[in-house]
Design a protein around this motif. Sequence first.
Motif, PDB file in Angstrom:
ATOM      1  N   SER A  41      -6.510  11.545 -18.565  1.00  0.00           N
ATOM      2  CA  SER A  41      -7.148  11.229 -17.189  1.00  0.00           C
ATOM      3  C   SER A  41      -8.728  10.914 -17.388  1.00  0.00           C
ATOM      4  CB  SER A  41      -6.724  12.071 -16.084  1.00  0.00           C
ATOM      5  OG  SER A  41      -5.450  12.158 -15.740  1.00  0.00           O
ATOM      6  N   LYS A  42      -9.233  11.914 -18.288  1.00  0.00           N
ATOM      7  CA  LYS A  42     -10.691  12.005 -18.384  1.00  0.00           C
ATOM      8  C   LYS A  42     -11.123  10.586 -18.900  1.00  0.00           C
ATOM      9  CE  LYS A  42     -14.433  14.611 -20.227  1.00  0.00           C
ATOM     10  NZ  LYS A  42     -14.869  15.926 -21.079  1.00  0.00           N
ATOM     11  N   ASN A  43     -10.396  10.305 -20.103  1.00  0.00           N
ATOM     12  CA  ASN A  43     -10.619   9.082 -20.878  1.00  0.00           C
ATOM     13  C   ASN A  43     -10.500   7.807 -20.209  1.00  0.00           C
ATOM     14  OD1 ASN A  43     -11.251  10.403 -23.255  1.00  0.00           O
ATOM     15  ND2 ASN A  43      -9.353  10.431 -23.979  1.00  0.00           N
ATOM     16  N   ASP A  44      -9.291   7.796 -19.246  1.00  0.00           N
ATOM     17  CA  ASP A  44      -9.318   6.587 -18.599  1.00  0.00           C
ATOM     18  C   ASP A  44     -10.026   6.509 -17.308  1.00  0.00           C
ATOM     19  OD1 ASP A  44      -6.916   4.987 -19.527  1.00  0.00           O
ATOM     20  OD2 ASP A  44      -5.606   6.840 -19.465  1.00  0.00           O
ATOM     21  N   ASN A  45     -10.493   7.667 -16.850  1.00  0.00           N
ATOM     22  CA  ASN A  45     -11.463   7.704 -15.615  1.00  0.00           C
ATOM     23  C   ASN A  45     -12.735   7.253 -16.207  1.00  0.00           C
ATOM     24  OD1 ASN A  45      -9.683   8.181 -13.734  1.00  0.00           O
ATOM     25  ND2 ASN A  45      -9.865  10.489 -13.908  1.00  0.00           N
ATOM     26  N   LYS A  46     -13.157   7.370 -17.520  1.00  0.00           N
ATOM     27  CA  LYS A  46     -14.200   7.175 -18.153  1.00  0.00           C
ATOM     28  C   LYS A  46     -14.452   5.787 -18.216  1.00  0.00           C
ATOM     29  CE  LYS A  46     -17.250   7.473 -22.164  1.00  0.00           C
ATOM     30  NZ  LYS A  46     -17.550   8.186 -23.563  1.00  0.00           N
ATOM     31  N   SER A  47     -13.407   4.770 -18.527  1.00  0.00           N
ATOM     32  CA  SER A  47     -13.161   3.531 -18.562  1.00  0.00           C
ATOM     33  C   SER A  47     -13.160   2.922 -17.267  1.00  0.00           C
ATOM     34  CB  SER A  47     -11.909   2.957 -19.500  1.00  0.00           C
ATOM     35  OG  SER A  47     -10.828   3.226 -18.743  1.00  0.00           O
ATOM     36  N   SER A  48     -12.431   3.553 -16.047  1.00  0.00           N
ATOM     37  CA  SER A  48     -12.154   2.975 -14.967  1.00  0.00           C
ATOM     38  C   SER A  48     -13.381   3.188 -14.280  1.00  0.00           C
ATOM     39  CB  SER A  48     -10.725   3.628 -14.270  1.00  0.00           C
ATOM     40  OG  SER A  48     -11.114   5.008 -13.965  1.00  0.00           O
ATOM     41  N   SER A  49     -14.293   4.172 -14.430  1.00  0.00           N
ATOM     42  CA  SER A  49     -15.346   4.478 -13.537  1.00  0.00           C
ATOM     43  C   SER A  49     -16.627   3.409 -13.933  1.00  0.00           C
ATOM     44  CB  SER A  49     -16.016   5.975 -13.841  1.00  0.00           C
ATOM     45  OG  SER A  49     -16.394   6.069 -15.347  1.00  0.00           O
ATOM     46  N   GLY A  50     -16.503   2.596 -15.150  1.00  0.00           N
ATOM     47  CA  GLY A  50     -17.189   1.476 -15.269  1.00  0.00           C
ATOM     48  C   GLY A  50     -18.621   1.811 -15.725  1.00  0.00           C
ATOM     49  N   GLY A  51     -18.887   2.832 -16.888  1.00  0.00           N
ATOM     50  CA  GLY A  51     -20.004   3.249 -17.084  1.00  0.00           C
ATOM     51  C   GLY A  51     -20.692   2.266 -17.947  1.00  0.00           C
ATOM     52  N   SER A  52     -20.124   0.985 -18.115  1.00  0.00           N
ATOM     53  CA  SER A  52     -20.644   0.167 -19.114  1.00  0.00           C
ATOM     54  C   SER A  52     -20.625  -1.201 -18.609  1.00  0.00           C
ATOM     55  CB  SER A  52     -20.067   0.121 -20.607  1.00  0.00           C
ATOM     56  OG  SER A  52     -18.717  -0.282 -20.266  1.00  0.00           O
ATOM     57  N   ALA A  53     -21.444  -2.099 -19.111  1.00  0.00           N
ATOM     58  CA  ALA A  53     -21.455  -3.438 -18.562  1.00  0.00           C
ATOM     59  C   ALA A  53     -21.408  -4.442 -19.946  1.00  0.00           C
ATOM     60  CB  ALA A  53     -23.008  -3.675 -17.996  1.00  0.00           C
ATOM     61  N   LYS A  54     -20.832  -5.582 -19.656  1.00  0.00           N
ATOM     62  CA  LYS A  54     -20.748  -6.578 -20.897  1.00  0.00           C
ATOM     63  C   LYS A  54     -22.020  -7.423 -20.741  1.00  0.00           C
ATOM     64  CE  LYS A  54     -17.039  -8.202 -22.396  1.00  0.00           C
ATOM     65  NZ  LYS A  54     -17.323  -7.690 -23.765  1.00  0.00           N
ATOM     66  N   LEU A  55     -22.686  -7.637 -21.898  1.00  0.00           N
ATOM     67  CA  LEU A  55     -23.735  -8.397 -22.074  1.00  0.00           C
ATOM     68  C   LEU A  55     -23.538  -9.242 -22.881  1.00  0.00           C
ATOM     69  CD1 LEU A  55     -26.993  -8.752 -21.355  1.00  0.00           C
ATOM     70  CD2 LEU A  55     -27.461  -7.219 -23.351  1.00  0.00           C
ATOM     71  N   GLU A  56     -23.972 -10.682 -22.707  1.00  0.00           N
ATOM     72  CA  GLU A  56     -23.754 -11.913 -23.326  1.00  0.00           C
ATOM     73  C   GLU A  56     -25.094 -12.441 -23.547  1.00  0.00           C
ATOM     74  OE1 GLU A  56     -21.430 -15.192 -21.670  1.00  0.00           O
ATOM     75  OE2 GLU A  56     -19.857 -14.171 -21.735  1.00  0.00           O
ATOM     76  N   LEU A  57     -25.591 -12.371 -24.871  1.00  0.00           N
ATOM     77  CA  LEU A  57     -26.958 -13.034 -25.520  1.00  0.00           C
ATOM     78  C   LEU A  57     -26.874 -14.159 -25.970  1.00  0.00           C
ATOM     79  CD1 LEU A  57     -29.607 -11.351 -25.681  1.00  0.00           C
ATOM     80  CD2 LEU A  57     -29.060 -11.034 -28.231  1.00  0.00           C
ATOM     81  N   ARG A  58     -27.708 -15.167 -25.219  1.00  0.00           N
ATOM     82  CA  ARG A  58     -27.736 -16.520 -25.358  1.00  0.00           C
ATOM     83  C   ARG A  58     -29.068 -17.020 -25.737  1.00  0.00           C
ATOM     84  NH1 ARG A  58     -23.272 -19.410 -23.735  1.00  0.00           N
ATOM     85  NH2 ARG A  58     -21.443 -17.928 -22.931  1.00  0.00           N
TER      86      ARG A  58
END
Length: 267
Positions: A24-41
């Motif tokens: 639950s801790k691992n999945d909650n870490k991903s589900s809590s959305g602690g990261s953003a995806k960055l596209e560098l152009r």
Amino acid sequence: MKKNILQLTALCLLIIAITFAACSKNDNKSSSGGSAKLELRLTDAPGNYDAVYVDIQSVKINATTDSTNGWTDVPLIKPGVYNLLDFRNGIDTLLASVDIPAGTISQIRLVLGNNNSVVVNGASYPLNTPSAQQSGLKLNLHANLTPGIVYRLWIDFDANKSIVATGSGKYNLKPVIRTYSEATGGTVQGTVLPPDAKATVMAVNGTDTLYAIPSIIGFYRFAGINAGTWSLYFVPDSLTGYHNSSIANVGVQTGVVTNVPTVTLVK
């Protein structure tokens, strides 16, 4: 004997609880959305040259207050030489796509190699490049990245201003660069239960259909989708005996994470 069985049962329950908590801790870490995806152009403002070749070797970003040690390398899709004039009039090329901790990006560092040149009237000239080849060109940027949102960040070279003729048939590269970012669409996320339904989630808007496979606790996410009204369809594995379900009129806004109420499928 009875006491031993009770002790063994208690131990098993403890192990299960610890395992579930860890998952639950691992999945909650991903589900809590602690990261953003960055596209560098990479893109370019027009320049009066036949070609401007820039050797981009690495990019670093700083999302901390430590301007000395807070740098993170961004793996490039293809390090090497790019002709800036290929990316005029709104055309760009993808340099990197990475997940990074959400927060504020304060600076970017662009490290150039030695293979920089300019083509003038059909003749090619090497571009003498400043110390940025080793330490990197430091570019200031204040972009706030929201967890779960996809962002595009542009490195906009001004080729015309970046090339300096010395008057002796030589040219220097003194990059004039603008950086800017924007969110690309919104994010929809939620949970579908029970996990043993093995559901697939579909997001539909007109002719656009996206698919997501939930995690082991049923969490799913669609990131970088167009703003508008979407419908979600929850389709369980046909062998599980659970019935389909759906949610209509899910609103999506650019730069916003939309949390969908938990869906529980029934047999």
